[in-house]
Design a protein around this motif. Structure first.
Motif, short mmCIF file in Angstrom:
data_model
loop_
_atom_site.label_atom_id
_atom_site.label_comp_id
_atom_site.label_asym_id
_atom_site.label_seq_id
_atom_site.Cartn_x
_atom_site.Cartn_y
_atom_site.Cartn_z
N GLY A 140 8.28 -1.70 0.77
CA GLY A 140 8.45 -1.85 -0.68
C GLY A 140 9.75 -1.23 -1.16
N LEU A 141 10.08 -0.05 -0.68
CA LEU A 141 11.35 0.59 -1.06
C LEU A 141 12.53 -0.24 -0.59
CD1 LEU A 141 10.53 4.32 -0.23
CD2 LEU A 141 10.82 3.30 -2.50
N TYR A 142 12.46 -0.74 0.65
CA TYR A 142 13.53 -1.57 1.19
C TYR A 142 13.74 -2.80 0.30
CZ TYR A 142 16.16 -4.68 4.21
OH TYR A 142 17.12 -5.53 4.69
N MET A 143 12.66 -3.46 -0.04
CA MET A 143 12.77 -4.68 -0.84
C MET A 143 13.32 -4.39 -2.23
SD MET A 143 12.10 -7.13 1.19
CE MET A 143 11.87 -8.53 0.10
N PRO A 197 4.25 0.28 5.12
CA PRO A 197 4.17 -0.64 3.98
C PRO A 197 4.92 -0.12 2.74
CG PRO A 197 2.04 -0.45 5.03
CD PRO A 197 2.92 0.61 5.64
N ALA A 198 4.80 1.17 2.46
CA ALA A 198 5.52 1.74 1.32
C ALA A 198 7.02 1.68 1.54
CB ALA A 198 5.07 3.18 1.08
N PRO A 216 0.83 -1.21 0.00
CA PRO A 216 0.00 0.00 0.00
C PRO A 216 0.87 1.26 0.00
CG PRO A 216 -0.76 -1.55 1.66
CD PRO A 216 0.56 -2.05 1.15
N ALA A 217 0.30 2.35 -0.50
CA ALA A 217 1.02 3.62 -0.55
C ALA A 217 1.12 4.22 0.84
CB ALA A 217 0.30 4.59 -1.48
N GLY A 218 2.26 4.79 1.15
CA GLY A 218 2.44 5.52 2.39
C GLY A 218 2.83 4.66 3.57
N GLY A 219 3.47 5.31 4.55
CA GLY A 219 3.81 4.69 5.81
C GLY A 219 4.75 3.51 5.71
#
Length: 182
Positions: free
Chosen positions: A87-90, A83-84, A78-81
């Motif tokens: 996603g960037l880390y992965m 969870p986002a 999901p966008a923001g916070g």
């Protein structure tokens, strides 16, 4: 009492939302939340419907059909916070892997300590077979969740920070014989 693990259906949404809401640890001190574990974020039926359209929400239901355990899985963060940021880390650390997001996970307080984490994660792992990696995040202040996830064999892959809060990234390989030892 037998607990059955399966994908959720629209009829499970109220039970899923109740388990997640009760697991937020609202009204507890920071120390109590750390000791008991807590789930982050608020969820709605619409959000659950979107998650169910992906790999899905794995639930544990008792003999009466009541939801007593929940684990979400998603292929898009999901966008923001946090969870986002996961996603960037992965993308930074595992861009070469096909991965899915795992979590949040929650077990009803009446059923904690009964060994439900093992079969819940085994079902999550089975549902994510074909993905190379499953990743979730845990607030670094959530001592209970960190202890449970590492005890069941998940790897602390790294950390990220959002709004001055530190989060651990935990990973496991779906489809393998997931034999955690809660």
């Amino acid at each position: 009492m037998t607990i059955t693990f399966r994908l959720s259906s629209p009829g499970d949404r109220a039970g899923v939302l109740a388990v997640l809401a009760a697991s937020r640890g609202e009204g507890l001190s920071a120390q109590e939340r750390a000791q008991q574990g807590f789930v982050q974020g608020s969820f709605t039926e619409e959000m659950l419907a979107r998650v169910e359209a992906g790999p899905g929400v794995v639930v544990g239901v008792d003999d009466s059909g009541a939801v007593v355990a929940v684990a979400m899985t998603m292929t898009q963060t999901p966008a923001g916070g946090p969870p986002a940021s996961l996603g960037l880390y992965m993308r930074r650390h595992h861009d070469d892997k096909r991965w899915a997001m795992y979590g949040p996970v929650a077990i009803a307080s009446s059923h904690r300590g009964r060994g439900l984490m093992r079969p819940l994660l085994a079902e999550v792992s089975r549902r994510l077979d074909g993905y190379e990696l499953a990743a979730g995040f845990i607030d670094a202040d959530n001592a209970k969740s960190m202890a449970v996830h590492t005890a069941v064999g998940m790897t602390v892959d790294g950390y990220f920070t959002v709004n001055a809060r530190r989060f651990a990234v935990v990973t496991f390989r779906p489809g393998e014989n997931f034999s955690p030892t809660e």
